[in-house]
Design a protein around this motif. Sequence first.
Motif, PDB file in Angstrom:
ATOM      1  N   LEU A 156       0.825  -1.204   0.000  1.00 52.55           N
ATOM      2  CA  LEU A 156       0.000   0.000   0.000  1.00 52.55           C
ATOM      3  C   LEU A 156       0.860   1.254   0.000  1.00 52.55           C
ATOM      4  CD1 LEU A 156      -2.785  -1.046   2.534  1.00 52.55           C
ATOM      5  CD2 LEU A 156      -2.985  -0.868   0.043  1.00 52.55           C
ATOM      6  N   GLN A 157       1.966   1.233   0.735  1.00 51.94           N
ATOM      7  CA  GLN A 157       2.851   2.386   0.792  1.00 51.94           C
ATOM      8  C   GLN A 157       3.524   2.617  -0.556  1.00 51.94           C
ATOM      9  OE1 GLN A 157       5.727   2.120   3.898  1.00 51.94           O
ATOM     10  NE2 GLN A 157       6.609   4.131   3.495  1.00 51.94           N
ATOM     11  N   LEU A 158       3.926   1.523  -1.220  1.00 47.33           N
ATOM     12  CA  LEU A 158       4.538   1.651  -2.531  1.00 47.33           C
ATOM     13  C   LEU A 158       3.551   2.209  -3.559  1.00 47.33           C
ATOM     14  CD1 LEU A 158       6.626  -1.644  -2.735  1.00 47.33           C
ATOM     15  CD2 LEU A 158       7.504   0.682  -2.572  1.00 47.33           C
ATOM     16  N   ASN A 159       2.334   1.718  -3.526  1.00 43.29           N
ATOM     17  CA  ASN A 159       1.326   2.205  -4.463  1.00 43.29           C
ATOM     18  C   ASN A 159       1.021   3.683  -4.248  1.00 43.29           C
ATOM     19  OD1 ASN A 159       1.106  -0.324  -5.606  1.00 43.29           O
ATOM     20  ND2 ASN A 159      -0.591  -0.963  -4.276  1.00 43.29           N
ATOM     21  N   GLU A 160       0.926   4.082  -2.978  1.00 42.14           N
ATOM     22  CA  GLU A 160       0.648   5.483  -2.683  1.00 42.14           C
ATOM     23  C   GLU A 160       1.834   6.364  -3.045  1.00 42.14           C
ATOM     24  OE1 GLU A 160      -1.672   8.634  -1.589  1.00 42.14           O
ATOM     25  OE2 GLU A 160      -2.220   6.506  -1.767  1.00 42.14           O
ATOM     26  N   SER A 161       3.041   5.861  -2.795  1.00 41.68           N
ATOM     27  CA  SER A 161       4.235   6.644  -3.106  1.00 41.68           C
ATOM     28  C   SER A 161       4.414   6.817  -4.603  1.00 41.68           C
ATOM     29  CB  SER A 161       5.476   5.964  -2.506  1.00 41.68           C
ATOM     30  OG  SER A 161       6.637   6.670  -2.834  1.00 41.68           O
ATOM     31  N   LYS A 162       4.023   5.819  -5.373  1.00 46.29           N
ATOM     32  CA  LYS A 162       4.170   5.905  -6.826  1.00 46.29           C
ATOM     33  C   LYS A 162       3.347   7.047  -7.409  1.00 46.29           C
ATOM     34  CE  LYS A 162       3.770   3.146 -11.012  1.00 46.29           C
ATOM     35  NZ  LYS A 162       3.002   4.197 -11.730  1.00 46.29           N
ATOM     36  N   LYS A 163       2.218   7.335  -6.785  1.00 41.64           N
ATOM     37  CA  LYS A 163       1.358   8.398  -7.298  1.00 41.64           C
ATOM     38  C   LYS A 163       2.014   9.774  -7.201  1.00 41.64           C
ATOM     39  CE  LYS A 163      -2.861   5.910  -5.997  1.00 41.64           C
ATOM     40  NZ  LYS A 163      -4.099   5.927  -5.164  1.00 41.64           N
ATOM     41  N   SER A 164       2.835   9.946  -6.171  1.00 41.30           N
ATOM     42  CA  SER A 164       3.465  11.256  -5.969  1.00 41.30           C
ATOM     43  C   SER A 164       4.903  11.310  -6.476  1.00 41.30           C
ATOM     44  CB  SER A 164       3.459  11.609  -4.477  1.00 41.30           C
ATOM     45  OG  SER A 164       4.206  10.667  -3.737  1.00 41.30           O
ATOM     46  N   MET A 165       5.469  10.158  -6.882  1.00 41.60           N
ATOM     47  CA  MET A 165       6.869  10.147  -7.308  1.00 41.60           C
ATOM     48  C   MET A 165       7.092  11.008  -8.540  1.00 41.60           C
ATOM     49  SD  MET A 165       9.881   9.185  -6.683  1.00 41.60           S
ATOM     50  CE  MET A 165       9.547   7.989  -5.387  1.00 41.60           C
ATOM     51  N   GLU A 166       6.166  10.950  -9.480  1.00 48.24           N
ATOM     52  CA  GLU A 166       6.295  11.746 -10.695  1.00 48.24           C
ATOM     53  C   GLU A 166       6.354  13.231 -10.381  1.00 48.24           C
ATOM     54  OE1 GLU A 166       3.603  12.712 -14.646  1.00 48.24           O
ATOM     55  OE2 GLU A 166       3.495  10.723 -13.726  1.00 48.24           O
ATOM     56  N   GLU A 167       5.473  13.687  -9.476  1.00 47.83           N
ATOM     57  CA  GLU A 167       5.474  15.098  -9.105  1.00 47.83           C
ATOM     58  C   GLU A 167       6.748  15.484  -8.370  1.00 47.83           C
ATOM     59  OE1 GLU A 167       2.987  13.089  -8.756  1.00 47.83           O
ATOM     60  OE2 GLU A 167       1.348  13.965  -9.948  1.00 47.83           O
ATOM     61  N   ARG A 168       7.263  14.594  -7.529  1.00 47.06           N
ATOM     62  CA  ARG A 168       8.458  14.910  -6.749  1.00 47.06           C
ATOM     63  C   ARG A 168       9.686  15.040  -7.651  1.00 47.06           C
ATOM     64  NH1 ARG A 168       8.377  10.371  -2.172  1.00 47.06           N
ATOM     65  NH2 ARG A 168      10.232  11.493  -1.436  1.00 47.06           N
ATOM     66  N   ILE A 169       9.820  14.176  -8.631  1.00 41.61           N
ATOM     67  CA  ILE A 169      10.945  14.270  -9.550  1.00 41.61           C
ATOM     68  C   ILE A 169      10.789  15.479 -10.460  1.00 41.61           C
ATOM     69  CG2 ILE A 169      12.123  13.111 -11.459  1.00 41.61           C
ATOM     70  CD1 ILE A 169      11.599  10.485 -10.124  1.00 41.61           C
ATOM     71  N   ALA A 170       9.539  15.780 -10.861  1.00 41.47           N
ATOM     72  CA  ALA A 170       9.303  16.969 -11.670  1.00 41.47           C
ATOM     73  C   ALA A 170       9.697  18.233 -10.909  1.00 41.47           C
ATOM     74  CB  ALA A 170       7.837  17.038 -12.097  1.00 41.47           C
ATOM     75  N   GLU A 171       9.366  18.285  -9.628  1.00 40.56           N
ATOM     76  CA  GLU A 171       9.763  19.432  -8.810  1.00 40.56           C
ATOM     77  C   GLU A 171      11.272  19.526  -8.683  1.00 40.56           C
ATOM     78  OE1 GLU A 171       7.832  18.927  -5.096  1.00 40.56           O
ATOM     79  OE2 GLU A 171       5.812  19.356  -5.866  1.00 40.56           O
ATOM     80  N   LEU A 172      11.934  18.372  -8.647  1.00 32.31           N
ATOM     81  CA  LEU A 172      13.390  18.362  -8.550  1.00 32.31           C
ATOM     82  C   LEU A 172      14.021  19.071  -9.740  1.00 32.31           C
ATOM     83  CD1 LEU A 172      16.027  17.251  -7.245  1.00 32.31           C
ATOM     84  CD2 LEU A 172      15.685  15.180  -8.603  1.00 32.31           C
ATOM     85  N   PHE A 173      13.448  18.891 -10.925  1.00 30.30           N
ATOM     86  CA  PHE A 173      13.967  19.509 -12.140  1.00 30.30           C
ATOM     87  C   PHE A 173      13.219  20.792 -12.506  1.00 30.30           C
ATOM     88  CE2 PHE A 173      15.133  14.987 -12.798  1.00 30.30           C
ATOM     89  CZ  PHE A 173      16.488  15.141 -12.941  1.00 30.30           C
ATOM     90  N   HIS A 174      12.353  21.260 -11.609  1.00 34.61           N
ATOM     91  CA  HIS A 174      11.578  22.493 -11.838  1.00 34.61           C
ATOM     92  C   HIS A 174      10.761  22.376 -13.130  1.00 34.61           C
ATOM     93  CE1 HIS A 174      14.101  24.161  -8.686  1.00 34.61           C
ATOM     94  NE2 HIS A 174      15.173  23.833  -9.382  1.00 34.61           N
ATOM     95  N   THR A 175      10.156  21.213 -13.317  1.00 35.97           N
ATOM     96  CA  THR A 175       9.391  20.940 -14.529  1.00 35.97           C
ATOM     97  C   THR A 175       8.011  20.425 -14.159  1.00 35.97           C
ATOM     98  OG1 THR A 175      11.439  20.320 -15.666  1.00 35.97           O
ATOM     99  CG2 THR A 175       9.371  19.671 -16.710  1.00 35.97           C
ATOM    100  N   ALA A 176       6.992  20.903 -14.851  1.00 38.54           N
ATOM    101  CA  ALA A 176       5.635  20.420 -14.608  1.00 38.54           C
ATOM    102  C   ALA A 176       5.465  19.041 -15.241  1.00 38.54           C
ATOM    103  CB  ALA A 176       4.621  21.395 -15.193  1.00 38.54           C
ATOM    104  N   PRO A 177       4.785  18.107 -14.553  1.00 36.65           N
ATOM    105  CA  PRO A 177       4.582  16.771 -15.133  1.00 36.65           C
ATOM    106  C   PRO A 177       3.894  16.818 -16.497  1.00 36.65           C
ATOM    107  CG  PRO A 177       3.989  16.782 -12.803  1.00 36.65           C
ATOM    108  CD  PRO A 177       4.245  18.208 -13.187  1.00 36.65           C
ATOM    109  N   LYS A 178       3.036  17.802 -16.709  1.00 41.99           N
ATOM    110  CA  LYS A 178       2.334  17.900 -17.990  1.00 41.99           C
ATOM    111  C   LYS A 178       3.303  18.138 -19.146  1.00 41.99           C
ATOM    112  CE  LYS A 178      -2.109  19.614 -16.260  1.00 41.99           C
ATOM    113  NZ  LYS A 178      -3.083  20.727 -16.324  1.00 41.99           N
ATOM    114  N   VAL A 179       4.421  18.770 -18.867  1.00 36.47           N
ATOM    115  CA  VAL A 179       5.400  19.038 -19.920  1.00 36.47           C
ATOM    116  C   VAL A 179       5.955  17.728 -20.468  1.00 36.47           C
ATOM    117  CG1 VAL A 179       7.632  20.101 -20.431  1.00 36.47           C
ATOM    118  CG2 VAL A 179       5.977  21.300 -18.985  1.00 36.47           C
TER     119      VAL A 179
END
Length: 415
Positions: free
Chosen positions: A263-286
């Motif tokens: 359950l923790q892995l599934n929940e974390s996967k949902k936010s991983m994309e946003e966290r990496i996008a923030e790391l590169f100052h890039t919106a996930p939609k890009v």
Amino acid sequence: MGLRDTWKQWKENRAEQQEEVVDLGSVGADLISALLATEQMGADKVMEIPEVSGTVDLIGAVVAATPIRLYDKEEDTVSELTDDRRVQLLNVDTGDTMNPAQFWRAVIRDYMVGKGAYIFVDRDALGNICALRYVEERYVSVQMSQDPIYKTYILNVGGRVYYPHEFIKIIRRTSNGARGVELAEEYKTLMSLAYAQMVFERNQMARGGNKKGFLKAAHKLTNEAIEALKGAFRLLYSNNKENVVVLNDGIDFKESSNNAMELQLNESKKSMEERIAELFHTAPKVLKGMASMEEMNTFYQVVSNTIFSTIEKALNQDLLRESEKDHMYFAFDTKALLRVTMKERFEAYEIGIRSNVLQLDEARKMENLPALGIDMMRLSLGDVLYNPKTGAIYTANTDKSSNIKKTGGKEEDED
């Protein structure tokens, strides 16, 4: 028979009457434990993470598609130098086996993920630059001096010693100007978790998405039967060669619900994309190609303020001669990045021409149209022109001139 023997016999009979449960949850326990163990991360493993590789590839493509200009500034006049050999090397032909597109993608990868990007400036016997040769950062070792104030270093590549001025060094995070910190080391926990999630999903796909669970037996099973069942299910979960497990009469398989780790892995996967996008100052939609024009322009501004600026400073430091550094500079031509409609673009040209920021032929050049040879600027007859340095005033409508310093503000015709 004593009381103790009676109690022992009752327990044995009771155990035989109860259903036997064989827990198969341990089948995937080793997998999860391995995924969450300390992973030795590096640039290659980080680039396997889709969000990281997608961002690096996108920024690399933007840099490769944006031309680099060389400008010469003399007092208030700025002119572009188009016939300089260095401009050709950066935009047309590097003089190496890599074309500029491949060259800049490799540079951006080492800059963003590795310890820095290194470009060997190949000069002939006269000191003229004849090629720019990209060198993988893993082949470059740095030997720093022991002085923390007057820092000096040499570079070792393939067993040969080089000096800093022989390389263009584009480094993202550094404390000495010679070597940076890998992304996997700087964000160790985040990168390890993202990589673990990717491996976990891959292993789930490899085993056909089989769920963990447990076996319920109506009768007590011998140790041999239990081990045989576990072995069969291990084969089922480890690969797709053994797709069938035969259950004898009285044995039933029940899927287990997701445990806390899943359950923790599934929940974390949902936010991983946003966290990496923030790391590169890039919106996930890009990355998904779903960004609006405004979001894309914001992305280009981020790239311009970070990546472009860093590369420009590196080129100015290592590609210009000392005698050129006070009046020449490299800069990316960011006009090509402006994603506006034709209506907005032509309205901008109109404003630029009307305000005398652009000439007509300059606007036509931006649209890749041939020049008309018109070097004049438009002036309104109703405008009064004033030169604050000399005090001269000219009224185009009446064709009269005067000088406020000579006449005290009274209009006076001048020949």
